[in-house]
Design an enzyme around this catalytic site. Structure first.
Site, PDB file in Angstrom:
ATOM      1  N   HIS A  58      -6.781  -2.357  14.991  1.00 50.75           N
ATOM      2  CA  HIS A  58      -7.009  -1.612  13.745  1.00 50.75           C
ATOM      3  C   HIS A  58      -6.728  -2.492  12.519  1.00 50.75           C
ATOM      4  O   HIS A  58      -7.561  -2.600  11.616  1.00 50.75           O
ATOM      5  CB  HIS A  58      -6.108  -0.360  13.736  1.00 50.75           C
ATOM      6  CG  HIS A  58      -6.203   0.468  12.505  1.00 50.75           C
ATOM      7  ND1 HIS A  58      -7.004   1.591  12.431  1.00 50.75           N
ATOM      8  CD2 HIS A  58      -5.630   0.353  11.284  1.00 50.75           C
ATOM      9  CE1 HIS A  58      -6.899   2.121  11.232  1.00 50.75           C
ATOM     10  NE2 HIS A  58      -6.072   1.391  10.506  1.00 50.75           N
ATOM     11  N   GLU A  59      -5.569  -3.105  12.509  1.00 51.73           N
ATOM     12  CA  GLU A  59      -5.213  -3.909  11.325  1.00 51.73           C
ATOM     13  C   GLU A  59      -6.128  -5.124  11.219  1.00 51.73           C
ATOM     14  O   GLU A  59      -6.543  -5.501  10.122  1.00 51.73           O
ATOM     15  CB  GLU A  59      -3.742  -4.334  11.370  1.00 51.73           C
ATOM     16  CG  GLU A  59      -2.752  -3.187  11.567  1.00 51.73           C
ATOM     17  CD  GLU A  59      -2.913  -2.028  10.609  1.00 51.73           C
ATOM     18  OE1 GLU A  59      -3.428  -2.222   9.487  1.00 51.73           O
ATOM     19  OE2 GLU A  59      -2.542  -0.890  10.988  1.00 51.73           O
ATOM     20  N   GLU A 115       0.852  -1.180   0.000  1.00 56.62           N
ATOM     21  CA  GLU A 115       0.000   0.000   0.000  1.00 56.62           C
ATOM     22  C   GLU A 115       0.891   1.234   0.000  1.00 56.62           C
ATOM     23  O   GLU A 115       1.852   1.272   0.768  1.00 56.62           O
ATOM     24  CB  GLU A 115      -0.914   0.032   1.233  1.00 56.62           C
ATOM     25  CG  GLU A 115      -1.948   1.145   1.125  1.00 56.62           C
ATOM     26  CD  GLU A 115      -2.924   1.171   2.317  1.00 56.62           C
ATOM     27  OE1 GLU A 115      -2.753   0.389   3.271  1.00 56.62           O
ATOM     28  OE2 GLU A 115      -3.825   1.980   2.277  1.00 56.62           O
ATOM     29  N   ASN A 142      -2.307  -6.389   5.293  1.00 56.08           N
ATOM     30  CA  ASN A 142      -2.287  -7.423   4.255  1.00 56.08           C
ATOM     31  C   ASN A 142      -3.136  -8.625   4.662  1.00 56.08           C
ATOM     32  O   ASN A 142      -3.059  -9.091   5.785  1.00 56.08           O
ATOM     33  CB  ASN A 142      -0.849  -7.890   4.044  1.00 56.08           C
ATOM     34  CG  ASN A 142       0.130  -6.743   4.016  1.00 56.08           C
ATOM     35  OD1 ASN A 142       0.014  -5.862   3.179  1.00 56.08           O
ATOM     36  ND2 ASN A 142       1.054  -6.722   4.963  1.00 56.08           N
ATOM     37  N   MET A 173       0.412  -2.739   8.674  1.00 56.22           N
ATOM     38  CA  MET A 173      -0.275  -2.914   7.401  1.00 56.22           C
ATOM     39  C   MET A 173      -1.145  -4.163   7.409  1.00 56.22           C
ATOM     40  O   MET A 173      -0.716  -5.238   7.830  1.00 56.22           O
ATOM     41  CB  MET A 173       0.785  -2.980   6.283  1.00 56.22           C
ATOM     42  CG  MET A 173       0.200  -3.157   4.912  1.00 56.22           C
ATOM     43  SD  MET A 173      -0.829  -1.741   4.434  1.00 56.22           S
ATOM     44  CE  MET A 173      -2.011  -2.564   3.381  1.00 56.22           C
TER      45      MET A 173
HETATM   46  N1  TRP Z   1      -3.144   0.811   5.708  1.00 56.51           N
HETATM   47  C1  TRP Z   1      -2.163   1.030   6.748  1.00 56.51           C
HETATM   48  C2  TRP Z   1      -2.973   1.300   8.001  1.00 56.51           C
HETATM   49  O1  TRP Z   1      -3.647   0.816   8.584  1.00 56.51           O
HETATM   50  C3  TRP Z   1      -1.312   2.217   6.521  1.00 56.51           C
HETATM   51  C4  TRP Z   1       0.002   1.942   5.949  1.00 56.51           C
HETATM   52  C5  TRP Z   1       0.920   1.091   6.413  1.00 56.51           C
HETATM   53  C6  TRP Z   1       0.593   2.549   4.855  1.00 56.51           C
HETATM   54  N2  TRP Z   1       2.042   1.174   5.657  1.00 56.51           N
HETATM   55  C7  TRP Z   1       1.870   2.057   4.705  1.00 56.51           C
HETATM   56  C8  TRP Z   1       0.162   3.500   3.974  1.00 56.51           C
HETATM   57  C9  TRP Z   1       2.731   2.485   3.714  1.00 56.51           C
HETATM   58  C10 TRP Z   1       1.005   3.920   2.986  1.00 56.51           C
HETATM   59  C11 TRP Z   1       2.278   3.413   2.850  1.00 56.51           C
HETATM   60  O2  TRP Z   1      -3.395   2.028   8.502  1.00 56.51           O
HETATM   61 ZN    ZN Z   2      -5.661   1.539   8.543  1.00 53.37          ZN
END
Ligand code: TRP
Ligand code: ZN
Length: 848
Positions: free
Chosen positions: A290-291, A122, A258, A256
């Site tokens: 959250h994740e 992401e 995933n 993140m």
């Molecule tokens: N989606 C991730 C979160 O919960 C955010 C995130 C993690 C992210 N690593 C990243 C966004 C790198 C951009 C780039 O909240």
């Molecule tokens: Zn998030």
């Protein structure tokens, strides 16, 4: 035009992607990635465009026939296969590329951290792994084979086969590429399990480097609590046989989501009483939640395009905030969240980076993972819940999951779900998503013939690109108190939809005292002329804990603002704090929050909001004088609290003992102004947990008495990266401001300042920027130091450099001299040859 992506340019991808099969042959400088994509054209005659960056193309074939260079166009940003080279119906595209994870310092795509392979895709990192339609509305099931000489080889979904040096994974749930993940390394697991409501047994693993496994138990428990809570509160079950979390030391953000393989910054996983503070524990629990919650809000239902980011992030933050409120003390959590919202999001909204929760253009999407998208996005969800009620909210969410499971959605889809389930028209409410800026809500009141009237006026200042700000739909929760402190009107939600609107409350015996915006029912600035006596009354009597705290906060802010002009500390405030300290009926965590003064940046924000020019040195001095006054006036009571709040027995990270420690340390913080640092030295010497160690160290650093303690700390923890981050951060953030720039420079020369590690970089540079008066030194030395480091980091890690540049977002608050100095630094950054898209977008927006 100029590399800007526009919301209005959205068009669906002209192919469907039916399945994806990937094979990785891992090697640090030459990893081979084979991709097999089954595609079906949706619009005959259309070229096939695949995103790709920093990839060496080895070969490509369609239905087994190799492509020749005449069949495609290869550029810096992707691979386009001419329509003539494509079959009319479904076909298989195979590609092979070579990539170099070892040299990947941007930490996006496939990279290496401490000898292990990991990924961060992401928002648009997958295009650095293989040629692919790297956009969230293209979803497919993935099959992944990993070949590499490691004991642990992980990817998304369920494990299907493995042998020595290889493993295969299958993810049945269609997902966009940004949720892809791969991990390979010498890792050890802390394992557990969870049985879902429908009886499915899920294996849980927290993977870390050998040596770290004794700090994973809390994270595992937090995951189990999150899974149970999502079933209870939202009816959402987990949907795979296994859930893996991996901790990595080099990570640009927090964590993140995933699919089935969350990857975390190790600071949000590893915790032991000796190394993590109460705040760390609370954050770990919140981010694990959250994740995990993203599995439904983000993964099963994802975003159509990156403009819709707050669809998943605002909702998921709202969910993790609700979770923490349930696990711990709800009122305290709400106060913490609002304080953080004001410190970060209101600050963003006040400056040149202001943008709506759903922006309509960007150059680099990584620059929009902001407090506005996340925290304000969560506030907007909270307002929807307030408007439709608890049952209405649950009905709306049930419909959302029912209607949109498996889809890539928009904010319009989200709002429609609330409209359809509640029967309400939310057209005006939608402005919260599309309009930037913090509304200012002013109030006047009247009382005659037993009828009390509140008249509200809303006004939002123009923000970049949005000169006009039509009235918003604002839920205003109010209560009324009688002069003797009884509540005569329990919490009632007023719905404001006009620019100016009046609400009446008939049948009252006497003029009430209003408690407005209870629970912070809308993210607005409330502007109401009140007397200190009335604020003190609310602090003593309000039944709404948020507004009790708010009354004290307002008093503190007002007295601090006046003190920057030389006024003496206000008597009502000092008295009110005395009553609060003595109020043993109030939770320790609540009292701790009330004892904490507004930060210097928040005072600067308030002064700017009031049309004054903040003087950072005067703010620092005023805050110090107020602490002195509190310590002098209430010394005996604070000393008694300090003793009474000592927590006996072994450390536990639970909310109750953490609240006691917070109150104890808040008292210590004030006592340290007058006791010569005696208590802090003693506590530092005997503390057996990091919470008290850091609490004591903070007091000593601020008093300039920490030389010995810092040396001891460094000697003890030099091998622990996460703990040493605290060592860097505390000194830079809390040292006397006149020493900050020199100290930061000295710390940057420390052999332990591994600036390529984002946590370490953020600890020192972020800490320094948080030293408000030090960073804003009048001669510009702080600005220059900071800009030098952004320039140095940008070629290696543009995402983190760009994110850190928000330290400069407040330039317009300050005097002409500081403004010119900051702007000159921003211009110097902007003029760097080869500046990243990330940082060049930021400097352009910051300069306006
Ligand atoms: N989606 C991730 C979160 O919960 C955010 C995130 C993690 C992210 N690593 C990243 C966004 C790198 C951009 C780039 O909240
Ligand atoms: Zn998030």
């Amino acid at each position: 035009m100029d590399g800007t992506t526009l919301l209005s340019d959205y068009a669906p991808y002209p192919f469907t992607l039916d399945t994806v099969a990937l094979t990785f042959r891992l090697a640090p400088r030459a990893t081979r990635v084979q991709a097999r994509l089954s595609l079906t054209p949706q619009a005959p005659g259309t070229a096939l465009h695949l995103d790709g960056e920093d990839l060496r193309l080895i070969g490509a074939a369609i239905d087994g026939t190799p492509l020749t260079p005449a069949d495609y166009l290869l550029t810096e940003t992707g691979l386009t296969i001419h329509p003539a080279a494509l079959p009319e119906g479904s076909f298989t595209l195979e590609t092979e590329v070579e990539i170099a994870p070892e040299g990947n310092t941007a930490l996006e795509g496939l990279y290496m951290s401490n000898g292990m392979y990991c990924t961060q895709c992401e928002a648009e990192g997958f295009r650095k792994i293989t040629f692919y339609p790297d956009r969230p509305d293209v979803m497919a099931p993935f099959h992944v084979r990993i070949e590499g000489d490691f004991p642990v080889l992980l990817s998304n979904g369920n494990p299907v086969a493995q042998g020595p040096g290889w493993a295969e994974w299958d993810d049945p749930w269609p997902k966009p590429a940004y949720l892809f993940a791969l991990v390979a390394g010498d890792l050890v697991a802390t394992s557990g399990s969870f049985t879902t409501a429908s009886g499915r047994e899920v294996a849980l693993n927290i993977w870390v480097r050998p040596g770290d496994q004794d700090r994973c138990d809390f994270a595992l428990g937090a995951l189990q609590r999150s899974m149970a809570w999502d079933e209870r509160a939202y009816g959402r079950e987990y949907d795979l046989d296994i859930f893996n979390i991996v901790a990595v030391d080099d990570f640009n953000m927090g964590a993140m989501e995933n699919k089935g393989l969350n990857i975390f910054n190790s600071k949000l996983v590893l915790a032991s009483p000796e190394t993590a503070t109460d705040t760390d524990y609370e954050r770990i629990e919140a981010v694990i939640a959250h994740e995990y919650f993203h599995n439904w809000t983000g993964n099963r239902i994802t975003c159509r395009d990156w403009f819709q980011l707050c669809l998943k992030e605002g909702l998921t933050v709202f969910r993790d905030q609700s979770f923490t409120a349930d696990m711990r003390a709800g009122a305290v959590k709400r106060i913490e969240d609002v304080a953080a919202l004001r410190a970060r999001q209101f600050r963003e909204d006040q400056g040149p980076l202001a943008h709506p929760p759903r922006p309509d253009h960007y150059r680099e999407i990584n620059n929009f993972y902001t407090p506005t998208v996340y925290e304000k996005g969560a506030e907007v969800v909270g307002m929807l819940k307030t408007l439709v009620g608890d049952a209405g909210y649950r009905a709306a969410l049930d419909l959302y999951f029912d209607r949109h499971d498996g889809q890539a959605c928009t904010i319009e889809d989200w709002i429609k779900v609330f409209e359809d389930s509640s029967g309400r028209d939310l057209g005006q409410f939608k402005r919260w998503y599309t309009d930037a800026g913090t509304p200012r809500l002013s109030v006047t009141e009247d009382f005659s013939d037993g009828t009390y009237t509140l008249e509200f006026t809303q006004e939002t200042k123009p923000t970049p690109g949005q000169p006009e700000k039509p009235a918003r739909h604002i839920p205003i929760a109010v209560g009324l108190l009688s002069p003797n402190g009884d509540e005569v009107l329990p919490t009632t939600v007023l719905e404001m939809t006009e620019a100016t609107q009046r609400f009446t409350f008939p049948g009252l015996a006497s003029r009430p005292v209003p408690s407005i915006l209870r629970g912070f029912s809308a993210p607005v600035v409330l502007d109401r002329a009140t007397t200190p006596a009335e604020q003190a009354f609310l602090l003593a009597h309000d039944t709404d804990p948020f507004n009790r705290w708010e009354a004290g906060r307002t008093l503190a802010r007002q007295t601090l603002m006046a003190m920057t002009q030389g006024a003496a500390p206000q008597a009502e405030y000092l008295d009110a704090v005395g009553r609060l300290i003595a109020d043993e009926g109030a939770e320790p965590a609540f009292r701790a929050l009330c004892l904490r003064l507004p930060g210097e940046d928040e005072i600067a924000q308030a002064l700017h909001e009031a049309g004054q020019i903040p003087d950072p040195q005067a703010i620092h001095a005023a805050r110090g004088r107020l602490m002195d006054a509190l310590a002098t006036r209430h010394g005996a009571a604070l000393a008694a609290i300090y003793e009474a709040m000592a927590v006996p027995g072994p450390y536990a990270p639970d909310a109750a003992p953490a609240g006691q420690r917070a109150l104890r340390l808040a008292a210590l913080h004030l006592l340290g102004r007058t006791d010569g640092g005696e208590r802090a030295q003693a506590l530092f010497a005997r503390a057996d947990n990091m919470t008290e160690t850091m609490g004591a160290l903070a007091v000593l650093v601020a008093a300039g008495q920490a030389t010995e303690a810092l040396a001891q700390f460094r000697a003890r923890w030099a091998d622990n990266r996460l703990v040493m981050d605290k060592w860097f951060m505390t000194q830079a953030a809390l040292c006397p401001p006149e020493e900050a720039a020199e100290l930061a420079q000295q710390l940057a020369a420390d052999p332990l300042f591994d600036w390529k590690n984002p946590n370490r970089f953020r600890a020192l540079l972020g800490g320094f920027a948080a030293n408000h008066a030090g960073f804003h030194r009048a001669d510009g030395a702080g600005y220059r130091f900071f800009a030098d480091w952004l320039i140095r980091l940008d070629p290696l890690n543009p995402q983190t450099a760009a994110r850190m540049s928000t330290a400069f977002e407040t330039w317009a608050r300050y005097d002409a001299g500081r403004q010119a100095l900051i702007r000159a630094e921003l211009a110097r950054i902007a003029a760097q040859p080869g500046l990243s898209r990330d940082l060049s977008e930021m400097t352009a927006r910051l300069l306006g």
